[in-house]
Write an enzyme that holds these catalytic residues in place. Sequence first.
Site, PDB file in Angstrom:
ATOM      1  N   HIS A  76       0.840  -1.202   0.000  1.00  0.00           N
ATOM      2  CA  HIS A  76       0.000   0.000   0.000  1.00  0.00           C
ATOM      3  C   HIS A  76       0.870   1.245   0.000  1.00  0.00           C
ATOM      4  O   HIS A  76       1.873   1.310   0.720  1.00  0.00           O
ATOM      5  CB  HIS A  76      -0.881   0.033   1.257  1.00  0.00           C
ATOM      6  CG  HIS A  76      -1.848  -1.100   1.324  1.00  0.00           C
ATOM      7  ND1 HIS A  76      -3.069  -1.072   0.693  1.00  0.00           N
ATOM      8  CD2 HIS A  76      -1.769  -2.305   1.932  1.00  0.00           C
ATOM      9  CE1 HIS A  76      -3.696  -2.211   0.926  1.00  0.00           C
ATOM     10  NE2 HIS A  76      -2.927  -2.976   1.672  1.00  0.00           N
ATOM     11  N   ALA A 123      16.240 -17.210   8.289  1.00  0.00           N
ATOM     12  CA  ALA A 123      14.943 -17.284   8.953  1.00  0.00           C
ATOM     13  C   ALA A 123      14.632 -15.953   9.636  1.00  0.00           C
ATOM     14  O   ALA A 123      15.491 -15.345  10.269  1.00  0.00           O
ATOM     15  CB  ALA A 123      14.952 -18.406   9.991  1.00  0.00           C
ATOM     16  N   ARG A 146      27.391 -12.346   4.509  1.00  0.00           N
ATOM     17  CA  ARG A 146      28.559 -13.046   3.999  1.00  0.00           C
ATOM     18  C   ARG A 146      28.234 -13.674   2.661  1.00  0.00           C
ATOM     19  O   ARG A 146      27.081 -13.770   2.265  1.00  0.00           O
ATOM     20  CB  ARG A 146      29.045 -14.114   4.968  1.00  0.00           C
ATOM     21  CG  ARG A 146      28.120 -15.302   5.132  1.00  0.00           C
ATOM     22  CD  ARG A 146      28.719 -16.301   6.121  1.00  0.00           C
ATOM     23  NE  ARG A 146      27.939 -17.504   6.250  1.00  0.00           N
ATOM     24  CZ  ARG A 146      28.081 -18.599   5.500  1.00  0.00           C
ATOM     25  NH1 ARG A 146      28.976 -18.634   4.535  1.00  0.00           N
ATOM     26  NH2 ARG A 146      27.331 -19.657   5.712  1.00  0.00           N
TER      27      ARG A 146
END
Length: 175
Positions: A76, A123, A146
């Site tokens: 949005h 994650a 890295r």
Amino acid sequence: MRFGQRGDVLRLADGVSIYANTRLVLGDVVADPCVGISIGARTIVNVGAYLSGEGGLEIGEDVLIGPHAKLLSAGHAIDEGDAVIARNRITRARIFVGDGAWIGAGAIVLEGVSIGRGAVVAAGAVVRQDVPPGMVAAGMPARLIRARRGEAWPSSPAPSSRPKWLQSVFKLVRR
């Protein structure tokens, strides 16, 4: 991805695995025939993922998408028009995920981002900028931390013109 016909909104290649409670959002193909989702061969989309094709989503071959990851090709506008966000325009931009990449559990990839071949999104990362091939990105917002073994760090500006956070990453990589 070259959508353009109403029947081409969702493309799944051979050997694609999509686990339970995954949501595929295709968008308004009548208003915009360039939207949709394309998933390459042998890609695995783990449980609870959310894949938004409203701005276009192309996922390569042999990609791993972790549980509850979100690839959001639409959003949005927040700085225009009305103070009520829901009354402003919808923004859309294609997401590309290269062959062999891994999007970790709970990661969020935002509209317009490209994840390079063999790149890793850690994650829980929130990715707002492109991740070059073979690089590992982590954090909120995600930053390159890295290169994967055998991969070269992408070319970059001279050390003195790099942002401080990037200078510290280069120091860690060179140790």
